[in-house]
Motif scaffolding. Structure first.
Motif, PDB file in Angstrom:
ATOM      1  N   THR A   1       0.840  -1.198   0.000  1.00 26.13           N
ATOM      2  CA  THR A   1       0.000   0.000   0.000  1.00 26.13           C
ATOM      3  C   THR A   1       0.875   1.248   0.000  1.00 26.13           C
TER       4      THR A   1
ATOM      5  N   LYS B   1     -12.280  -2.314  -6.614  1.00 21.85           N
ATOM      6  CA  LYS B   1     -12.533  -1.439  -5.471  1.00 21.85           C
ATOM      7  C   LYS B   1     -13.688  -0.482  -5.769  1.00 21.85           C
TER       8      LYS B   1
ATOM      9  N   GLU C   1      -5.854  -4.579  -8.154  1.00 24.13           N
ATOM     10  CA  GLU C   1      -6.172  -5.359  -6.951  1.00 24.13           C
ATOM     11  C   GLU C   1      -6.749  -6.718  -7.331  1.00 24.13           C
TER      12      GLU C   1
ATOM     13  N   LEU D   1      -1.313  -6.049  -7.706  1.00 20.97           N
ATOM     14  CA  LEU D   1      -1.744  -6.581  -6.418  1.00 20.97           C
ATOM     15  C   LEU D   1      -0.756  -6.181  -5.333  1.00 20.97           C
ATOM     16  N   GLN D   2      -1.199  -6.312  -4.081  1.00 24.57           N
ATOM     17  CA  GLN D   2      -0.360  -5.978  -2.934  1.00 24.57           C
ATOM     18  C   GLN D   2       0.447  -7.169  -2.448  1.00 24.57           C
TER      19      GLN D   2
END
Length: 436
Positions: free
Chosen positions: A183, A215, A278, A316-317
């Motif tokens: 993030t 999101k 995401e 993606l995280q």
């Protein structure tokens, strides 16, 4: 730009003293009032004094436990100045392991001995390591593009800058890209920088962007005028991917029939760039049926889409296998700031840290900085994407949104083709015609 530095033993006829080549042959010539290190920054001069002296080098190798009398590491090819500091290659001593050189403690010890802020060591070949002395971070400040993109090479898209000062050119056509970062690491800037880079091709109709924003559409809703498809729910994204697979299969059938191995984008059959922000929302956090369908569709697109002009960018995280299956099918991988060394390996593969990918060491003050790896290469390129805030994103949309088709003046938007009578003659077959 790289400046090559030669040995102190080399004296030109004009008496100009050059340095840092043939380090096993220290200078014997004394030239009065001549700077022994011309052009070398002050913060590199302690290192220059050590690296140009056989005696000092042997003392350093012995102090750091990297050799012994008659068996010292050898600097090969000289030392080059680079924007961040200096770089040189070393042939290591027989019997040493790569980890003897690339571990964090040894890098710190070398930095302290040579008097520089940071040292990076990575493998440059079997039996060789490359040592970078860093006195300045060329990517410390945000990078802002001052002009709009014009011409576009979809295999070399202007996305930012490299730490050597050159443009970061990213392959989009015939590639899939995995983008991973914690993030606040700058994933949004990377994605918007790619969109900026391909903007003219979007406007001209050679690229269609299909955007998936799980999101709720909050991240990329502002660019809706740019997207040919835009979905933000799990079911909507799966339907979009299903349509993409159908397009892929149709194109593959057409190319096979024509005997063509690789699709070239046209305005009739553009590159379809599928961006999934995401992606873990579908690969890990959706229902079981949705996860299985997502994996099936994504696997088809990644394994068959490149040659027919369908490319995927997945952001993606958490780069674990549970959140992103088929990581090996992404030939281009970008690792931004990550929390742990194991996550760097998840993105770039085992041994990536020893080869120079240090995503877990990127500070949170430099969003958009990352390491790029690509299939077919062993080294990683450190880059920084352009800084794209909301205003710049809006400017990108305004500059490159395709112009909507112009309808004829006075066209009847409520016209129903099923009521059309080709034999009807206005003024004769209607009431007005009969009356006249």
């Amino acid at each position: 730009m790289v400046t090559t530095i030669v040995a102190l033993s080399t004296v030109l006829a004009a008496g100009v003293l050059l340095w840092w080549r043939h380090l096993d042959n220290p200078a014997r010539v004394r030239v009065a009032e001549v700077d022994p290190f011309p052009g070398v920054p002050a913060d590199l001069r302690p290192a220059a004094a050590i690296l140009t002296s056989t005696k000092h080098l042997e003392m350093m190798w012995a102090a750091l436990g990297l050799g012994s009398a008659g068996n010292w590491p050898t600097i090969v090819g000289g030392v080059d100045l680079i924007p961040a500091g200096a770089v040189f290659d070393i042939q290591i001593v027989g019997g040493q392991k790569l980890s003897d050189w690339t571990n964090d403690d040894m890098a710190d010890a070398l930095a302290q001995y040579l008097g520089v802020a940071k040292v990076r060591v990575r493998q440059s070949g079997p039996g060789f390591v490359r040592v970078e002395l860093r006195t300045f971070d060329t990517l410390a400040e945000p990078v802002i593009s001052v002009q709009e993109a014009t011409g576009v090479d979809l295999e070399a898209v202007d996305t930012g800058v490299r730490e050597d000062g050159r443009l970061w050119l990213l392959r989009v056509l015939y590639a899939h890209i995995l983008l991973a970062g914690a993030t606040g690491s700058g994933k949004g800037s990377v994605l918007w920088s790619i969109i900026r880079g391909i903007g003219p091709a979007i406007k001209a109709g050679y690229v269609d962007v299909w955007m998936a924003d799980p999101k709720g559409g909050m991240e990329f809703g502002r660019g809706e005028k740019l997207w040919v498809r835009f979905q933000w729910t799990a079911d909507g994204i799966l339907a979009m991917l299903t349509e993409a697979v159908q397009v892929m299969e149709n194109r593959a059938s057409t190319l096979r029939s024509a005997g063509i191995r690789k699709h070239v984008p046209t305005t009739d059959a553009p590159l379809i760039l599928i961006i999934i922000d995401e992606a873990a929302a579908l690969s890990a956090y959706a229902t079981r049926d949705q996860r299985l369908e997502f994996e099936r569709l994504l696997g088809l697109l990644l394994s068959q889409g490149r040659a027919v002009g369908l490319s995927v960018i997945a952001a993606l995280q958490d780069p674990s296998k549970e959140t992103m299956p088929f990581r090996q099918l992404f030939p281009v991988r970008i690792g931004l700031r990550l929390d742990e060394p194991t996550q760097t390996s998840m993105v770039h593969g085992q041994g990536s840290k020893d080869r120079g990918a240090l995503c877990h060491e990127i500070p949170d003050t430099t969003p958009g900085v990352g390491y790029v790896g690509e299939d077919g290469t062993t080294e990683f390129v450190r880059v920084r994407a352009y800084w794209i805030d909301d205003d710049r994103a809006d400017a990108i949309v305004d500059a490159y949104a395709p112009t909507p088709p112009v309808t004829s003046a006075g066209a009847d938007d409520d016209f129903d083709p099923s009521t059309f009578d080709p034999d009807f003659i206005p003024g004769e077959d209607d009431e007005q015609g009969w009356a006249a």
